[in-house]
Every structure is written in C-alpha cells, then in structure tokens.
Design a protein around this motif. Structure first.
Motif, mmCIF file in Angstrom:
data_model
loop_
_atom_site.group_PDB
_atom_site.id
_atom_site.type_symbol
_atom_site.label_atom_id
_atom_site.label_comp_id
_atom_site.label_asym_id
_atom_site.label_seq_id
_atom_site.Cartn_x
_atom_site.Cartn_y
_atom_site.Cartn_z
ATOM 1 N N UNK B 33 0.842 -1.199 0.000
ATOM 2 C CA UNK B 33 0.000 0.000 0.000
ATOM 3 C C UNK B 33 0.879 1.251 0.000
ATOM 4 N N UNK B 34 1.930 1.211 0.784
ATOM 5 C CA UNK B 34 2.840 2.356 0.849
ATOM 6 C C UNK B 34 3.442 2.624 -0.535
ATOM 7 N N UNK B 35 3.925 1.592 -1.198
ATOM 8 C CA UNK B 35 4.580 1.866 -2.479
ATOM 9 C C UNK B 35 3.555 2.252 -3.547
ATOM 10 N N UNK B 36 2.363 1.681 -3.461
ATOM 11 C CA UNK B 36 1.302 2.111 -4.385
ATOM 12 C C UNK B 36 1.025 3.605 -4.204
ATOM 13 N N UNK B 37 0.928 4.020 -2.947
ATOM 14 C CA UNK B 37 0.641 5.433 -2.689
ATOM 15 C C UNK B 37 1.823 6.327 -3.028
ATOM 16 N N UNK B 38 3.014 5.809 -2.818
ATOM 17 C CA UNK B 38 4.195 6.593 -3.169
ATOM 18 C C UNK B 38 4.228 6.844 -4.678
ATOM 19 N N UNK B 39 3.877 5.816 -5.435
ATOM 20 C CA UNK B 39 3.830 5.986 -6.895
ATOM 21 C C UNK B 39 2.733 6.948 -7.289
ATOM 22 N N UNK B 40 1.679 6.917 -6.525
ATOM 23 C CA UNK B 40 0.550 7.766 -6.870
ATOM 24 C C UNK B 40 0.782 9.224 -6.477
ATOM 25 N N UNK B 41 1.206 9.462 -5.237
ATOM 26 C CA UNK B 41 1.334 10.860 -4.791
ATOM 27 C C UNK B 41 2.754 11.392 -4.953
ATOM 28 N N UNK B 42 3.704 10.485 -5.111
ATOM 29 C CA UNK B 42 5.107 10.827 -5.350
ATOM 30 C C UNK B 42 5.661 11.795 -4.322
ATOM 31 N N UNK B 43 5.271 11.556 -3.117
ATOM 32 C CA UNK B 43 5.781 12.351 -2.016
ATOM 33 C C UNK B 43 5.824 11.431 -0.816
ATOM 34 N N UNK B 44 6.996 11.255 -0.302
ATOM 35 C CA UNK B 44 7.215 10.244 0.714
ATOM 36 C C UNK B 44 6.356 10.441 1.964
ATOM 37 N N UNK B 81 -9.172 5.651 -3.277
ATOM 38 C CA UNK B 81 -10.060 6.771 -2.969
ATOM 39 C C UNK B 81 -9.321 7.881 -2.228
ATOM 40 N N UNK B 82 -8.480 7.485 -1.297
ATOM 41 C CA UNK B 82 -7.725 8.505 -0.558
ATOM 42 C C UNK B 82 -6.740 9.229 -1.472
ATOM 43 N N UNK B 83 -6.152 8.480 -2.401
ATOM 44 C CA UNK B 83 -5.215 9.112 -3.335
ATOM 45 C C UNK B 83 -5.944 10.106 -4.230
ATOM 46 N N UNK B 84 -7.143 9.744 -4.650
ATOM 47 C CA UNK B 84 -7.929 10.660 -5.486
ATOM 48 C C UNK B 84 -8.291 11.923 -4.693
ATOM 49 N N UNK B 85 -8.710 11.719 -3.437
ATOM 50 C CA UNK B 85 -8.990 12.879 -2.563
ATOM 51 C C UNK B 85 -7.759 13.775 -2.461
ATOM 52 N N UNK B 86 -6.636 13.123 -2.297
ATOM 53 C CA UNK B 86 -5.374 13.864 -2.153
ATOM 54 C C UNK B 86 -5.108 14.727 -3.384
ATOM 55 N N UNK B 87 -5.259 14.113 -4.562
ATOM 56 C CA UNK B 87 -4.992 14.866 -5.787
ATOM 57 C C UNK B 87 -5.989 16.011 -5.968
ATOM 58 N N UNK B 88 -7.238 15.740 -5.586
ATOM 59 C CA UNK B 88 -8.246 16.802 -5.666
ATOM 60 C C UNK B 88 -7.891 17.947 -4.752
#
Ligand SMILES: [Zn+2]
Lengths: 206, 193
Positions: B33-44, B81-88
């Motif tokens: 999950x961590x690496x998926x999110x890291x790839x998605x938000x690209x911020x450690x 869903x959280x990653x999408x919220x983050x990008x929004x």
C-alpha cells in the motif's frame, strides 16, 4: 503501405502481457507478416520497459515501514476506543520494543495500576512515557514474550469482564485459569494479588 | 505466521476478536500500500500519512466487512479513494502544490554506491522524467495503469477497486499506454531517456 486494420489495443495488450491466451498465438502469427503491428509492439514494449524501470526505483525503505503499525494504533487511540488498549499493548510487546515492565514482580504493580485505570477510568495512558519504560529486547526473549503477551491479554479481559459483569465467582475461576497458564512467570503473582483482593471483597483489585 | 492463512480468514479471526489478526494483515500489506501510494502521490511523507489513514479506515470498517471481494482489493479501494482525494485537494490548493517544488521522492530513489556518480545522476534524472510523464495521465488512467501493472491486480480486480466496468478499465489502460508513448517518444528520440 496501408495501416494495418488490427486494433492497436491488441498490440498494447500483447506488450502488456494482457492478451487473452486464446488470442496470443494468432496474434504472434500475424506479427510475423505485419510490420505495422510489429513496430507498434516494439514501441509499446519500450515504453513499458522505461516506465517499469522508473517505477522500480521507487522503493519504500524498510525503516519507513517500521512505524506504520504504531502510528495506525496511535491514530486509533486518538479516537478513544477503549478496546484498543490491549491491542496497542500487544503490538508493542510483539514488536519487541517496550513493555519489559512486566518482567519483575516489582514493576508488575505498574501493570495493575494501569489496568485498573483502564477499567475504572478508561484513560489508559497519561502520556507516551508509559510506552518508553523499557529496555530493548533480545531476540531469544521473543517467544517467551508472545506467551506472556497472551497471558497479559487474558488478564485484561478478565478484569474488564469483571468490571462489566461484576461476577466474582466467574472472575475467580478465570483468574485461576490464567494463573495456571502463567505458570513460571511473574503473572502468577499478579493473579494472586487479584485473587486476594477479590476474596477480601475489594472489587477494584488495587 | 504462515501464509497458508488467507487474508479473509484473518479478517474473520479479527471479527471474532483475535487481536493479532489485524497486525498480520498490516504486516502483509503495508509495504504494498505504501509503495502504491508513493507511486501515486510521489511524495514520501504524504504516502506514509495516507498509508496510515488506509489502515485506520480499514480497521474501523472491518468489523462490518463482508467478503464480497478480496480483502486486498478492498484495501486498494480505500487507498485509491484517498489518493484521489489527495490529488483533488492538491488541485484545489495550488499554493500547497507550489510549496514542494522539490519532489521528495527523488531523494528516496535508491542509489548504487558502486556506480559512477555522474551516470547515477543521469539515471535519477531519467527516472524522474519518466515518472513525471506518468503523472500527466488522467487520475483514472494513472490508477488503472498502476494497479494493473505494478500492484499485480487482474483487470477484474482493478474494475472492482475503481468501481468501473472491466471494459472501461481496458479503455483507460490503452489510453494510458498510448499517452505514455506520445509523451516519452520525443524524449528517447532526443536521447534524453
Ligand atoms: Zn498488423
């Protein structure tokens, strides 16, 4: 040369290794004769190789993963779910960090005080200092810890059940069972102490 | 604990009150999950925060969870869903986005001590350029691409994770790869990557 009529999707799927197996062979046969598709496959494969390599560089360092569980439980603890207490504590014990405190009879009174606080007030930890009471654990102490962790959890459950149901007889037999299970550890003393206070009619087991 | 116990079994144990089952589930999935999110938000740091949030949400929802899909799919759904919220949120607060002009993920990239430093820098630069190209995909294209290519989810599972039809997943995936080709081709033709 006219553009091949085959869908580009097939070339992408083939490069991505997502082509249904039934379509694989016919498509490979087609590739032998179709330059358009061969070029497309080569190009998409190159794209995917590049992105794979770039993504592979993004590894999460082990050290970054170390605190995830602890932070999840902290986050949960903030929401004041009382039932979490034992989980938090169990986690700390199994992760080999704090909670060496139950090792000596002297400090097991800390455990009792702590548990009693939970039972009576529901606010287990005044501060994070409680977590840091300890020395680091050696690897071979781990197995014993798991056992003690189970005993500790049982004790907490006994005390919470006692608080909720106030059934002295049931609590007494549970404590006896726990004492048996805890044979050879300081937890037997903790159980004895609770049994004594139970028999003297002091329900707070202090 | 052995892997023979499947995730859904652990969930059942957790629901029945076995406290360590959730620890085991976290242990199994925190890295993914961590690496998926890291790839998605690209911020450690953000990836770490969101990972914690994923398990926090999972814990609280797990009591009533019904095994309609795989546990892992469900977990990726929370993360997506959280990653999408983050990008929004980031899009809504461009000031915030401006703050991190320096992309922290660049610092995370593993360095090989034995290779030539100049080459190393080039490699880093290269990787960064490619990841920036991936960032230019639409959120849905990016999510589909990441989940199927890097998280090993089958198209059906990607569809479940993102609440899409399987055909839609395929379409997004094709568009993602084509778009990447369009973005990356000039770079490799100019020998930049
Ligand atoms: Zn063709």
């Amino acid at each position: 040369m006219p553009k091949c009529k085959k869908s580009e999707g097939q070339a992408i799927d083939y490069a991505s290794k997502l082509l249904p197996s039934a379509e694989e062979e016919p498509f490979e046969e087609h590739l032998k004769h179709c330059q358009d598709c061969s070029e497309a496959v080569a190009s998409y494969t190159a794209v995917l190789d590049l992105t794979d390599k770039a993504q592979d560089e993004l590894t999460v360092p082990e050290v970054a993963l170390k605190n995830i569980e602890m932070n999840v439980y902290k986050r949960l603890a903030v929401t004041q779910e009382q039932t979490l207490l034992s989980r938090i504590r169990a986690y700390f014990v199994s992760s080999g960090s704090p909670f060496g405190w139950y090792k000596t009879a002297a400090v097991s009174s800390v455990a009792i005080a702590l548990i009693t606080t939970v039972v009576l007030i529901g606010k287990p930890f005044q501060s994070e200092e409680t977590f840091r009471l300890t020395e680091s654990q050696s690897a071979d102490a781990r197995i014993e810890e798991y056992r003690q962790q189970g005993i500790q959890r049982n004790l907490e459950e006994v005390l919470i059940t006692h608080h909720l149901r106030n059934d002295a007889w049931e609590t007494e037999s549970q404590l006896h069972r726990m004492k048996e299970q805890a044979h050879g550890t300081n937890w037997t003393k903790v159980a004895d102490k609770h049994l004594q206070s139970l028999q003297s009619g002091d329900s707070t087991a202090q | 604990m052995d892997k023979l116990i499947d995730d859904e079994m652990l969930v059942a144990q957790f629901q029945a009150g076995r406290q360590n089952a959730f620890d085991e589930l976290m242990k199994r999935y925190k890295s993914k999950i961590f690496s998926y999110l890291l790839r998605s938000v690209r911020n450690y740091e953000d990836a770490e925060d969101i990972t914690i949030e994923v398990f926090f949400k999972a814990y609280r929802a797990l009591e009533g969870w019904q095994p309609k899909a795989k546990f892992s799919t469900w977990l990726y759904k929370i993360a997506s869903n959280l990653a999408i919220d983050y990008h929004r949120a980031k899009a809504r607060h461009p000031v915030y986005a401006l703050e991190d002009t320096e992309i922290p993920e660049a610092r995370l990239v593993a360095t090989d001590l034995h290779s030539d430093p100049e080459k190393q820098l080039e490699e880093k630069e290269r990787g960064l350029l490619i990841r920036e190209a991936v960032d230019q995909l639409s959120p849905k294209q990016k999510a589909v691409f990441m989940l199927s290519r890097y998280e090993g989810l089958q198209l059906k599972e990607v569809a479940e994770t993102l609440d899409m039809a399987e055909g839609t997943v395929k379409i997004h995936l094709h568009r993602a790869v084509k778009r990447l080709q369009t973005l990356l081709r000039p770079l490799w033709e100019n020998n930049e990557i």
